[in-house]
Design an enzyme around this catalytic site. Structure first.
Site, short mmCIF file in Angstrom:
data_model
loop_
_atom_site.label_atom_id
_atom_site.label_comp_id
_atom_site.label_asym_id
_atom_site.label_seq_id
_atom_site.Cartn_x
_atom_site.Cartn_y
_atom_site.Cartn_z
N GLY A 200 35.31 39.68 36.98
CA GLY A 200 34.36 40.69 37.45
C GLY A 200 32.93 40.20 37.30
CB ALA A 201 29.91 41.86 35.91
N GLY A 203 31.92 36.63 36.00
CA GLY A 203 32.20 35.40 36.72
C GLY A 203 33.67 35.03 36.70
N GLY A 229 38.58 38.66 45.93
CA GLY A 229 39.56 37.81 45.24
C GLY A 229 40.28 36.89 46.21
CG ASP A 230 42.62 38.46 49.17
OD1 ASP A 230 43.38 38.20 48.21
OD2 ASP A 230 42.61 39.55 49.75
#
Lengths: 286, 286
Positions: A200-201, A203, A229-230
């Site tokens: 997430g935030a 990295g 994410g893809d």
């Protein structure tokens, strides 16, 4: 050629509303639909990057996905509700139809044919009802090329036993796999295969036999997280296919992922954000 | 025979989720779909009541609604997300396809034929894009039988000029029509036609040239509100068709509406709740 596999393909529907308020009625401003599913998104991002890619999987006829093995049941829908007010995305994922043993057997034969020409194979997303929990493990063992596995729960646990070239869990998927809050990077290193974990935030973290790296975007973008994410996975598929060093792949994946958040639909990235972030990602040995 | 008209028919989709949290991803537990739209719901309730009813309107072929005039565009979807945790319902209504002038002309001809055999005609719901705002006013003027109008905004404003036998606004629709908080019952009486206004937890108000009545359920039920208003309308259609006195219709409509809240999908009511509430509704002259 990179081969992406989507066993639980979906019609991705995006609704734009003014603000999402539970318990009330919303007038949908506009409706956008596209054939989706995580492997389809990975393939779309690779196409935008100019990489040769082939998408396969299981899908109902209404999705119009060539080279997918047809299934009888209607494909599932995933609905993303975007709120104009706060840029938030709320997702509703249908479970999908039950796959028959015959459909699964037909897919494996099709997979064996396509996989022969693949440099890298990407297995993405949940398994539809009817498939065994070790379906991905089975494909990894049959695969003549390195496999990236991006899934959750039991399919991930089973898949790890077949030793893919990389797994790409997010922090929640890692916690579910371990049954507790992950201790990083030790828990990733202990999985026995290279792990690219998105945080997430915070990295992303990459653990490999050759080293461990952490990378962070210069700022966190808000927008549509579906497909970020893809895009991250797409960068790893390209990097592994081209023999790029691990830390360079990680930096590229974080930039591409940030550029995907910046677009309204999954399977695409914002070219300007990608260019801007490519030089700004900090990757350090961890 | 009661004729119901649904110009903006929809595929009603119901999703059950554990709890609705904006900005998160939801696994949908089960998916239920049915052809819907407010007039279809009214007809389904009347069928369950054993009343002869005929449903017509405009619909895409995928809705499989016999006696509807076919349109080219795919029909819209309305999605209701039911939360198991707090029994709340959150709705997302697509705008629907644009209706052509030819489709609208074909419908009016079809309407003229069906309306000949109708004792009461019910016009329900929003107008799809492409239809003139006075489409309902046009149908009311052509109708050879009393018309109940249940709509909102400009279609309601135009419809009132054609003097339907009854309008059925809820309190929000009344406020939009007036451009301010309604002063009840004066504002309803001033509309010049009988008005059955649903007031949520405050029951319902009926203003007619013969008198004004207010009714209240013995308790407020929680559940799926979609279709509660349509059950209310169904009771008025039956009551007007059978020449039932106004206060008795109002009591019946409140009981049937409460019994519809108690069912998971629109177009149906809970028989036990209906029987229980039928004797308990208090209707008083207001």
């Amino acid at each position: 050629m990179i081969l992406t596999v989507t066993l639980n393909a979906a019609l991705d529907v995006t609704y734009r509303v003014e603000a999402l308020n539970a318990g009330t009625t919303h007038r949908v401003r506009d409706v956008h639909t596209r054939p989706g599913g995580k492997g389809v998104n990975v393939a779309d991002v690779l196409t935008q990057l100019g990489e040769p890619v082939h998408a396969t999987g299981l899908a109902g006829p209404e999705l119009n996905l060539p080279d997918f093995v047809p299934i009888a049941g209607p494909s599932r829908r995933t609905t993303t509700v975007l709120s104009t007010q706060d840029d938030s995305a709320t997702l509703f994922n249908e479970p999908g139809p039950v796959i028959s043993a015959g459909e699964w057997a037909a897919f494996r034969t099709h997979f064996d044919t396509l996989a022969r020409d693949a440099q890298v194979i990407v297995l993405s997303g949940s398994l539809p009802p009817g498939l065994p929990a070790d379906a991905y493990a089975d494909l990894i063992r049959r695969a003549p090329a390195p496999v990236i596995l991006d899934t959750d729960g039991e399919p991930l646990r089973h898949g790890l036993t077949a030793r893919p070239a990389l797994v790409k869990p997010n922090i929640d998927e890692l916690a579910r796999l371990l049954g507790r809050i992950p201790d990083l990077p030790a828990d990733c290193a202990a999985l026995g295969v290279p792990v690219a974990a998105t945080l997430g935030a915070d990295g992303a973290l990459l653990t490999t036999p050759d080293g461990t790296w952490h990378g962070q975007p210069p700022r966190v973008l808000s927008g549509n997280p579906t497909g970020a994410g893809d895009a991250f996975t797409a960068a790893f598929a390209r990097g592994i296919a081209t023999g790029t060093p691990w830390p360079a792949i990680l930096a590229d994946a974080i930039a591409l992922s940030a550029a995907a958040v910046n677009t309204p639909t999954a399977g695409a990235y914002d070219e300007a954000t990608y260019r801007e972030f490519t030089d700004l990602i900090q990757v350090k040995e961890a």
